[in-house]
Design an enzyme around this catalytic site. Structure first.
Site, mmCIF file in Angstrom:
data_model
loop_
_atom_site.group_PDB
_atom_site.id
_atom_site.type_symbol
_atom_site.label_atom_id
_atom_site.label_comp_id
_atom_site.label_asym_id
_atom_site.label_seq_id
_atom_site.Cartn_x
_atom_site.Cartn_y
_atom_site.Cartn_z
ATOM 1 N N GLU A 528 15.665 -51.609 -32.684
ATOM 2 C CA GLU A 528 14.852 -51.892 -33.858
ATOM 3 C C GLU A 528 15.653 -52.795 -34.778
ATOM 4 O OE1 GLU A 528 12.550 -49.771 -37.648
ATOM 5 O OE2 GLU A 528 13.554 -48.522 -36.150
ATOM 6 N N GLU A 621 6.530 -53.336 -35.324
ATOM 7 C CA GLU A 621 6.371 -52.019 -35.925
ATOM 8 C C GLU A 621 5.610 -52.142 -37.240
ATOM 9 O OE1 GLU A 621 9.729 -49.535 -36.137
ATOM 10 O OE2 GLU A 621 10.274 -49.776 -34.023
ATOM 11 N N GLU A 714 11.803 -40.480 -34.127
ATOM 12 C CA GLU A 714 12.730 -41.096 -35.071
ATOM 13 C C GLU A 714 13.591 -40.027 -35.749
ATOM 14 O OE1 GLU A 714 10.909 -44.908 -37.060
ATOM 15 O OE2 GLU A 714 9.495 -43.251 -37.335
#
Length: 760
Positions: A528, A621, A714
């Site tokens: 990410e 995202e 997450e």
């Protein structure tokens, strides 16, 4: 057209030379003097014919020149019959034969019809009526002068002219008067104005012939035929040449004359003075004096009517001008949407109040107004602003001044007997129910500031704005009164927005990559991309501080574009260095402002193409609030999905409608929010909330599996959490336990070390 002009001019010169020789030596028969007119008119007709063949004309123009050509040939034929009679009666002067008079009269009628058919470019009945009034005045003035000094002396002469000649001259004078008044109002169109003026001047030649006949009797007939009448052909040839020039090189033509009616009044006074001075006009059986005076009375009455019309029109124009000025003054000081005072007027009023005493200002704006605009459209947003303005106007009372300063920001100058907190409470109560046509439930934030007499209006507004900023920092639906020093956080926030632009240009932003790891074997399957700001003076600035400022200023769009391109470039470099299996996905975050950028889809395509990264390796995202932004955002997301780009729904489970999103949103990945991971490793949750977190995590995994979606957990901070999530059905996760965000160089070393380990 030059040859036609030269030929007609030569005919005129020959006619004049012949007449001079005739006066000196009388060479040849008198009938020669009658040849020049039909020759000139024949050449004029040929010139018109050449014009019609040479250039394309509008229908009205083509009709005018065709009728004028017919007129020329009729004139030529009529005067040819007069020439025949002249040779037959020589040396006596001939009388106009009835057949010739009929042909010439028909030519005059055709010419009058052609001139009458030329459009004046007036469409409204009012303007057409005004123009007809002006033209009637001008026509009567010109006709009275031509009648009194041209036709009338021939009519009352002891040796009167033949009826045929009188008829021809009468028609010619009528054509002259009508053509002159018509030409005066032609402002352009299918027939050139100057060409029309030259054609209309031919009628004056008939008036000149009549004047010669009056002044010199029969001695004036020959110069009229040989000298004056051929000029008609020359004028027509010149008009044709002018029309050709206008057709090939159009010029801007001014408006029609407005002074002609006044000139007509002066002209009609001349015959009136003449009939008053010379008594024979009032002799028994002579009605000349009464006719002239009657014409003058009619012209004077029409001019009075015209002046009345002009007075009414000027009064209307003055009224419209005053209304327009009042409207412009109102528009300059009021908001066009709500009708409230604008910022400039509000400051003037506030300055005036502060000169007399203290003043209190309430500054308010709508919470989440941009969400309404983005999701429901600007029409709904405008309706909400109008409804909120009406709420403020009604609750503030008659003694208050309400203004819309900008966007969704409103200001209220409170009456002396009203406190700001009291008004804010009433507004909160009024907006606790849906307002506007869309029945929207909205909240507002407000800042209050009170200033003593003599304080500048700008200071009061700045204090109220600082209080409003403080109210928003506390959350929605708050109002705060200004206190000293309250403006410092707001000014720091404003400076932060300015620094962002400089930082973007100076390249102070960095991207760090947090590994996304397989929970089965610990392998890195993706990253990410997270942006960081290395400020040269303040050090590392937290995204919590600068991302909201970037959103507010719109700089999130160029910043997000840079993050997107850099992420694609770096991911492609890792794939090129370590092979196609090194990373399954590279995932930058996308803001709602980027989704509303019309070039966003093209930016994504360009970033993939420039880096050479396969589209299925890019994961964008998005938060739930970004997805729920209306039809445009939905269309953008489907276009990205059709390109092969995968979309991940971040912070899943924290919103109110996350489950329903999975049916309408083309998601490929669901990321379980960290709030559901905290405490999930406990075998016996000690609170109902902890138990609910496990239930939600299990339900999300099962739902995603049923829909064919990948899941990512997450915020994993321990191995126990990773193990429990694996048992619940999660195979991929990220968090500080699995890998902290790191610069690309450090991640490159990690990937290289793992390749060496795998090879061993």
């Amino acid at each position: 057209m030059r040859r036609y002009v030269v030929t007609t001019a030569l005919i005129c010169v020959l006619g004049t030379l012949w007449y001079v020789l005739w006066l000196a030596a009388a060479p040849g028969t008198v009938a020669i003097g009658y040849l020049f007119m039909p020759l000139a008119m024949t050449v004029g007709g040929l010139a018109v014919r050449a014009l019609r063949r040479a250039v394309p004309l509008a229908p009205a123009g083509r009709r005018f020149w065709l009728l004028l050509e017919i007129c020329c040939y009729l004139f030529a034929a009529g005067f040819v019959l007069l020439v025949v009679d002249a040779f037959r009666t020589a040396p006596e002067l001939p009388s106009m034969p009835p057949a010739g008079a009929a042909l010439i009269g028909a030519g005059v009628v055709v010419a009058m019809w052609g001139v009458a058919q030329v459009p004046l470019g007036v469409t409204s009945w009012y303007e057409r009526g005004k123009q007809w009034l002006d033209r009637t005045i001008a026509f009567l003035g010109c006709a009275t002068v031509l009648w009194h000094f041209g036709i009338s002396p021939m009519f009352w002469s002891p040796d009167p002219w033949s009826p045929s000649a009188l008829t021809v001259l009468l028609l010619a004078c009528a054509f002259a008067a009508g053509a002159i008044t018509k030409v005066a109002y032609v402002a352009g169109g299918p027939v050139d104005r100057r060409a029309m003026r030259l054609v209309a001047s031919t009628g004056l030649m008939a008036a000149a012939v009549a004047l010669l006949a009056v002044l010199r009797g029969t001695d004036g007939i020959l110069p009229g035929q040989a000298v004056c009448m051929p000029i008609c052909g020359l004028l027509i040839a010149l008009g044709v040449r002018r029309q050709l020039t206008a057709a090939t090189d159009p010029r801007v033509v001014g408006k029609g004359n407005v002074w002609l009616p006044y000139l007509a009044v002066l002209a009609v006074d001349v015959p009136v003075a003449d009939v008053l001075i010379r008594s024979w006009h009032w002799a028994p059986g002579v009605w000349e004096g009464r006719a002239v005076v009657s014409a003058a009375v009619v012209v004077t009455g029409l001019v009075a009517l015209r002046q009345y019309v002009v007075y009414r029109e000027n009064a209307r124009l003055l009224r419209e001008k005053q209304e327009s000025e009042a409207r412009l003054r109102h528009e300059a000081t009021h908001d066009p949407l709500t009708g409230l005072a604008n910022r400039a007027l509000f400051r003037q009023i506030l300055d005036r109040v502060l000169e007399a005493g203290p003043a209190t200002v309430l500054l308010a704006d709508l919470d989440e107004f941009k969400t309404v605009n983005d999701s429901l459209g600007h029409d709904a947003g405008d309706g909400l602003l109008v409804a909120f303005a009406e709420v403020l106007r009604e609750l503030a009372g008659p003694g208050a001044e309400v203004a819309r300063l900008a966007g969704d920001e409103f200001a209220v100058l409170l009456p002396v007997d009203t406190t700001g907190e009291e008004l804010a409470g009433r507004i909160a109560a009024a907006t606790s129910v849906p307002i506007s046509d869309q029945r929207l439930l909205v909240k507002f934030s407000a800042g209050l500031a009170t200033a003593p007499r003599g304080t500048p209006a700008g200071d009061v507004l700045r204090h109220a704005d600082a209080a409003l900023y403080a109210a928003k920092e506390r959350g929605r639906a708050n109002w705060v009164r200004y206190a000293g020093g309250m403006e410092r956080p707001a000014s720091a926030h404003a400076r932060l927005g300015g620094d962002l632009r400089r930082a973007l240009d100076a390249g102070e932003f960095r991207i760090v990559y947090q590994p996304i790891v397989s929970l089965d074997d610990g392998r890195i399957v993706g990253v990410e991309a997270l942006v960081r700001w290395e400020h040269p003076e303040r050090g590392m600035v937290s995204p919590i501080d600068f991302i909201p400022a970037a959103e507010r200023t719109g700089l999130i769009v160029p910043l997000g574009r840079w993050v997107l391109r850099e992420t694609c470039r770096q991911a492609a470099a890792w794939i090129a260095e370590f092979g196609p299996d090194v990373l399954d996905k590279a995932a930058p975050n996308v803001s709602v402002r980027q989704l509303h950028d019309p070039d966003f889809v093209a930016d994504v395509a360009a970033a993939l193409a420039d880096a050479g990264l396969p589209s299925n390796r890019l994961v964008l995202e998005l938060t739930e609030s970004a997805v729920l932004r209306g039809q445009h955002v939905s269309q953008v997301l489907h276009e990205l999905h059709d390109m092969g780009v995968r979309l991940a729904l971040d912070d899943f489970g924290t919103g109110e409608s996350s489950l329903s999103l999975l049916r309408a949103f083309p998601a490929a990945i669901v990321k379980l929010d960290k709030s559901f991971v905290d405490g999930i490793e406990l075998d016996e949750p000690d609170t109902p909330a902890a138990h609910a977190r496990q239930a939600v995590a299990r339900a999300v995994a099962q739902l995603a599996d049923a829909l064919g979606l990948d899941t990512v957990a997450e915020g994993i901070e321990s191995q126990e959490q990773a193990d429990r999530l694996l048992r619940l059905g999660y195979h991929v996760g990220q968090g500080y336990h699995l890998g902290r965000p790191m610069p690309p160089e450090q991640l490159t070393e990690l990937l290289a070390a793992r390749r060496v380990k795998a090879a061993a």
